[in-house]
Motif scaffolding. Structure first.
Motif, PDB file in Angstrom:
ATOM      1  N   ILE A 140       0.831  -1.212   0.000  1.00 25.92           N
ATOM      2  CA  ILE A 140       0.000   0.000   0.000  1.00 25.92           C
ATOM      3  C   ILE A 140       0.861   1.254   0.000  1.00 25.92           C
ATOM      4  N   PHE A 141       1.696   1.436   1.013  1.00 24.87           N
ATOM      5  CA  PHE A 141       2.460   2.677   1.132  1.00 24.87           C
ATOM      6  C   PHE A 141       3.387   2.897  -0.060  1.00 24.87           C
ATOM      7  N   LYS A 142       4.175   1.891  -0.418  1.00 25.55           N
ATOM      8  CA  LYS A 142       5.115   2.062  -1.534  1.00 25.55           C
ATOM      9  C   LYS A 142       4.377   2.298  -2.842  1.00 25.55           C
ATOM     10  N   THR A 143       3.230   1.683  -2.990  1.00 22.99           N
ATOM     11  CA  THR A 143       2.436   1.902  -4.203  1.00 22.99           C
ATOM     12  C   THR A 143       1.948   3.341  -4.256  1.00 22.99           C
ATOM     13  N   LEU A 144       1.399   3.835  -3.152  1.00 21.75           N
ATOM     14  CA  LEU A 144       0.873   5.200  -3.128  1.00 21.75           C
ATOM     15  C   LEU A 144       1.962   6.246  -3.331  1.00 21.75           C
ATOM     16  N   GLU A 145       3.163   5.958  -2.878  1.00 20.80           N
ATOM     17  CA  GLU A 145       4.247   6.930  -2.926  1.00 20.80           C
ATOM     18  C   GLU A 145       5.150   6.761  -4.154  1.00 20.80           C
ATOM     19  N   GLN A 146       4.894   5.746  -4.966  1.00 21.80           N
ATOM     20  CA  GLN A 146       5.754   5.458  -6.118  1.00 21.80           C
ATOM     21  C   GLN A 146       5.663   6.561  -7.174  1.00 21.80           C
ATOM     22  N   GLU A 147       6.810   6.926  -7.697  1.00 26.71           N
ATOM     23  CA  GLU A 147       6.904   7.940  -8.750  1.00 26.71           C
ATOM     24  C   GLU A 147       6.729   7.269 -10.110  1.00 26.71           C
ATOM     25  N   GLY A 148       6.268   8.041 -11.073  1.00 27.10           N
ATOM     26  CA  GLY A 148       6.210   7.567 -12.440  1.00 27.10           C
ATOM     27  C   GLY A 148       4.993   6.733 -12.799  1.00 27.10           C
ATOM     28  N   ILE A 149       4.075   6.588 -11.876  1.00 24.69           N
ATOM     29  CA  ILE A 149       2.830   5.852 -12.144  1.00 24.69           C
ATOM     30  C   ILE A 149       1.686   6.844 -11.990  1.00 24.69           C
ATOM     31  N   PRO A 150       0.736   6.835 -12.910  1.00 27.57           N
ATOM     32  CA  PRO A 150      -0.393   7.758 -12.769  1.00 27.57           C
ATOM     33  C   PRO A 150      -1.096   7.582 -11.423  1.00 27.57           C
ATOM     34  N   PRO A 151      -1.472   8.688 -10.776  1.00 26.40           N
ATOM     35  CA  PRO A 151      -2.137   8.602  -9.469  1.00 26.40           C
ATOM     36  C   PRO A 151      -3.358   7.685  -9.466  1.00 26.40           C
ATOM     37  N   SER A 152      -4.128   7.692 -10.540  1.00 25.40           N
ATOM     38  CA  SER A 152      -5.325   6.848 -10.570  1.00 25.40           C
ATOM     39  C   SER A 152      -4.965   5.362 -10.526  1.00 25.40           C
ATOM     40  N   LYS A 193      -2.102   4.142  -9.120  1.00 25.02           N
ATOM     41  CA  LYS A 193      -1.604   3.897  -7.752  1.00 25.02           C
ATOM     42  C   LYS A 193      -2.765   3.719  -6.794  1.00 25.02           C
ATOM     43  N   LEU A 194      -3.753   4.582  -6.917  1.00 23.84           N
ATOM     44  CA  LEU A 194      -4.901   4.527  -6.023  1.00 23.84           C
ATOM     45  C   LEU A 194      -5.672   3.225  -6.211  1.00 23.84           C
ATOM     46  N   LYS A 195      -5.935   2.864  -7.441  1.00 23.37           N
ATOM     47  CA  LYS A 195      -6.685   1.638  -7.719  1.00 23.37           C
ATOM     48  C   LYS A 195      -5.957   0.421  -7.163  1.00 23.37           C
ATOM     49  N   GLN A 196      -4.656   0.343  -7.403  1.00 22.89           N
ATOM     50  CA  GLN A 196      -3.867  -0.778  -6.894  1.00 22.89           C
ATOM     51  C   GLN A 196      -3.892  -0.806  -5.359  1.00 22.89           C
ATOM     52  N   SER A 197      -3.770   0.352  -4.745  1.00 27.15           N
ATOM     53  CA  SER A 197      -3.761   0.431  -3.279  1.00 27.15           C
ATOM     54  C   SER A 197      -5.122   0.064  -2.691  1.00 27.15           C
ATOM     55  N   LEU A 198      -6.183   0.553  -3.292  1.00 26.71           N
ATOM     56  CA  LEU A 198      -7.516   0.220  -2.794  1.00 26.71           C
ATOM     57  C   LEU A 198      -7.801  -1.272  -2.929  1.00 26.71           C
ATOM     58  N   ASP A 199      -7.311  -1.892  -3.996  1.00 27.29           N
ATOM     59  CA  ASP A 199      -7.450  -3.346  -4.138  1.00 27.29           C
ATOM     60  C   ASP A 199      -6.722  -4.066  -3.005  1.00 27.29           C
ATOM     61  N   GLN A 200      -5.541  -3.571  -2.655  1.00 22.31           N
ATOM     62  CA  GLN A 200      -4.772  -4.181  -1.563  1.00 22.31           C
ATOM     63  C   GLN A 200      -5.422  -3.920  -0.201  1.00 22.31           C
ATOM     64  N   ILE A 201      -6.023  -2.737  -0.040  1.00 23.44           N
ATOM     65  CA  ILE A 201      -6.734  -2.444   1.210  1.00 23.44           C
ATOM     66  C   ILE A 201      -7.920  -3.393   1.353  1.00 23.44           C
ATOM     67  N   SER A 202      -8.612  -3.639   0.263  1.00 24.26           N
ATOM     68  CA  SER A 202      -9.726  -4.586   0.286  1.00 24.26           C
ATOM     69  C   SER A 202      -9.227  -5.981   0.656  1.00 24.26           C
ATOM     70  N   LYS A 203      -8.100  -6.365   0.111  1.00 21.80           N
ATOM     71  CA  LYS A 203      -7.507  -7.667   0.429  1.00 21.80           C
ATOM     72  C   LYS A 203      -7.113  -7.723   1.903  1.00 21.80           C
ATOM     73  N   LEU A 204      -6.487  -6.660   2.393  1.00 22.56           N
ATOM     74  CA  LEU A 204      -6.036  -6.602   3.785  1.00 22.56           C
ATOM     75  C   LEU A 204      -7.189  -6.833   4.763  1.00 22.56           C
ATOM     76  N   TYR A 205      -8.330  -6.245   4.454  1.00 23.92           N
ATOM     77  CA  TYR A 205      -9.483  -6.342   5.351  1.00 23.92           C
ATOM     78  C   TYR A 205     -10.528  -7.335   4.858  1.00 23.92           C
ATOM     79  N   ASN A 206     -10.122  -8.199   3.916  1.00 24.36           N
ATOM     80  CA  ASN A 206     -10.998  -9.265   3.439  1.00 24.36           C
ATOM     81  C   ASN A 206     -12.351  -8.711   2.992  1.00 24.36           C
ATOM     82  N   GLY A 207     -12.285  -7.644   2.197  1.00 14.40           N
ATOM     83  CA  GLY A 207     -13.506  -7.050   1.668  1.00 14.40           C
ATOM     84  C   GLY A 207     -14.410  -6.439   2.721  1.00 14.40           C
TER      85      GLY A 207
END
Length: 185
Positions: free
Chosen positions: A70-82, A84-98
């Motif tokens: 989550i953190f490294k994805t959100l803070e990664q340079e060179g990737i469009p913010p949208s 990064k956000l989508k990837q992070s939200l998918d991982q947040i969903s995984k972290l909390y089992n939906g």
């Protein structure tokens, strides 16, 4: 040397599940033992300082996972913010089992657990705020707005997890993640 009955990843996952559902005080050694399939003596062999060391190991493992996914994805340079956000939200969903699982910070911040883990919990929340602030800045928000939105995002995630449990409706969490996505678009 005998092979371990349970690998570290499985062990930490089983311990995490008990702590998430029972909290620190409510998690008995019997329940921790049953969840891992290990005898109490084997748990003490792996964690000589007992339940506190088990919870510390769970928190350290969770910190590594959240930082990587989550953190490294959100803070990664060179990737469009949208992206990064989508990837992070998918991982947040995984972290909390939906939305089905409690936050380990909430579970360990009650009563005695808060005294033991306050610094780790505070550091973890600061990491969430830093990463979402970085995301806000990357979409052109002012520093003040990015910080405000980061706080609201964390409140939304934590609050929706509590509501999911109380209302027995994971759609609350799913809809919250969609609202967070809209906040940063």
């Amino acid at each position: 040397m005998r092979p371990q009955k349970i690998q570290d990843e499985e062990l930490l996952s089983a311990l995490s599940n008990v702590f998430r559902t029972k909290g620190y005080e409510g998690a008995s050694l019997k329940e921790l033992s049953e969840a891992t399939g290990l005898q109490k003596a084997s748990l003490y062999h792996r964690f000589p300082n007992g339940k506190k060391e088990m919870a510390e190991a769970v928190l350290a493992d969770m910190d590594l996972w959240v930082t990587k996914h989550i953190f490294k994805t959100l803070e990664q340079e060179g990737i469009p913010p949208s992206v990064k956000l989508k990837q992070s939200l998918d991982q947040i969903s995984k972290l909390y089992n939906g939305g089905k699982d409690n936050c380990i910070f909430r579970a360990l911040s009650m009563q005695e657990g808060f005294d033991h883990f306050h610094d780790v919990i505070t550091k973890g929340f600061k990491g969430w705020l830093k990463s979402f602030t970085a995301l806000g800045l990357s979409v052109g928000q002012t520093n003040q707005m990015a910080e405000k939105n980061a706080i609201q995002t964390l409140i939304d995630i934590q609050g929706s997890l509590m509501l999911c449990k109380g209302m027995q409706d994971t759609n609350i969490f799913i809809n919250t993640l969609k609202q967070i996505e809209e906040r940063y678009n």
